[in-house]
Enzyme design. Structure first.
Site, PDB file in Angstrom:
ATOM      1  N   SER A 180       0.837  -1.197   0.000  1.00  0.00           N
ATOM      2  CA  SER A 180       0.000   0.000   0.000  1.00  0.00           C
ATOM      3  C   SER A 180       0.868   1.242   0.000  1.00  0.00           C
ATOM      4  CB  SER A 180      -0.969  -0.023   1.179  1.00  0.00           C
ATOM      5  OG  SER A 180      -0.554   0.862   2.175  1.00  0.00           O
ATOM      6  N   LYS A 181       0.325   2.260  -0.669  1.00  0.00           N
ATOM      7  CA  LYS A 181       1.071   3.510  -0.765  1.00  0.00           C
ATOM      8  C   LYS A 181       1.280   4.083   0.630  1.00  0.00           C
ATOM      9  CE  LYS A 181      -2.224   4.256  -4.353  1.00  0.00           C
ATOM     10  NZ  LYS A 181      -3.108   5.083  -5.128  1.00  0.00           N
ATOM     11  N   ARG A 182       0.214   3.949   1.448  1.00  0.00           N
ATOM     12  CA  ARG A 182       0.293   4.553   2.787  1.00  0.00           C
ATOM     13  C   ARG A 182       1.308   3.851   3.676  1.00  0.00           C
ATOM     14  NH1 ARG A 182      -5.855   6.058   4.567  1.00  0.00           N
ATOM     15  NH2 ARG A 182      -6.642   5.665   2.504  1.00  0.00           N
TER      16      ARG A 182
END
Ligand code: GLU
Length: 283
Positions: free
Chosen positions: A255-257
């Site tokens: 995930s980007k986060r």
């Protein structure tokens, strides 16, 4: 591989840099389109105004091009089914919502996030799967009018038909069956007036002539909702295929986060696009 000339699409939200998981989904859509003699559409799902950024969109297009992907229609190349940014498609969603309203398939919901959270907790504590309890499903019209006049801003929910079985043949997982009784009435327009994912995504697929949706497994449970919406709108239902998600070292999906390496990072480290494509297609 597919046999029909498929119209596929990649539908990223420009809320972060592309990582290998997103790139893989895009690449499979590109491959399915090419292998079947079809084409791929690039659609930008930027309805979350707070998190979507134009700079990220520019970077996203650049990363996809660097990876060697091609799209026949999209925000930068135009096409017959534009606009290709959801933030510019409000009139399309309003038409769909009008049709659902005329059929009595939607209702305004005044429940606050706190009320929804409490109801969810209570259901979980009672050992039941959490879903919308239907609090606003039977509000009399006069009560709705009174609350709106008092300044309340309702969300809009789709009235899920009871007792139905929704079936589809997933290109990757095979036959799928969902009972509508397990699915709560879901939001199609948020209280702030923005269109919710289920509606925007499904209406765009239909109006853009998409015939094959390849996307991550995290969307499998969304598919029966989208099929019900498309059926209510008398719009064509695409073929769906849900790809397993790529996991990081910790075992959770990239995930980007969570700081997964972006395509830009890999590029800066000297990885060649052909090497990444080869790696992605063999995973
Ligand atoms: N914008 C959605 C996402 O990035 C698209 C999902 C889909 O491909 O239908 O998860």
């Amino acid at each position: 591989m597919p046999t029909a000339p498929y119209v596929t699409r990649f539908a990223p939200s420009p809320t972060g840099a592309l990582h290998l998981g997103n790139a893989r989904t895009a690449f499979f859509n590109d491959l399915a389109a090419r292998a079947s003699g079809g084409r791929m559409v690039l659609r930008i799902e930027d309805t979350d105004a707070e998190r979507s950024e134009d700079a990220l969109l520019v970077k996203l297009l650049e990363d996809l091009r660097w990876l060697g992907l091609e799209w026949a229609e999209g925000p930068d190349v135009g096409g017959a089914h534009g606009p290709y940014r959801q933030s510019e498609r409000g009139a399309h969603y309003a038409r769909a919502i009008e049709s659902l309203e005329a059929q009595g398939r939607v209702y305004p919901c005044f429940c606050s996030p706190e009320e929804l959270k409490l109801s969810r907790k209570a259901q979980l504590a009672a050992g039941r799967p959490p879903r919308y309890a239907g609090t606003c499903a039977t509000l009399p019209a006069a009560e709705v009018a009174r609350r709106v006049e008092a300044g309340a801003k309702p969300a809009l929910r789709f009235r899920v038909p009871p007792g139905r079985v929704i079936e589809f043949d997933d290109l990757i997982h095979g036959p799928q069956r969902f009972a509508s009784d397990d699915i709560g009435d879901f939001v199609i327009r948020r209280a702030d007036g923005s269109v919710a994912f289920f509606l925007g995504n499904a209406v765009d697929d239909a109006e853009m002539g998409i015939t094959l949706v390849l996307r991550g497994d995290d969307h499998l449970a969304n598919t029966p909702r989208q099929i019900m919406l498309l059926e209510a709108l008398a719009m064509p239902v695409p073929r769906y295929g849900h790809l397993p998600l790529l996991l990081g070292h910790g075992g959770s999906p990239l995930s980007k986060r969570e700081g997964a390496a972006s395509l830009g990072d890999l590029r800066a480290q000297g990885y060649l696009p052909g090497a990444l494509r080869n790696y992605l297609v063999r995973l």
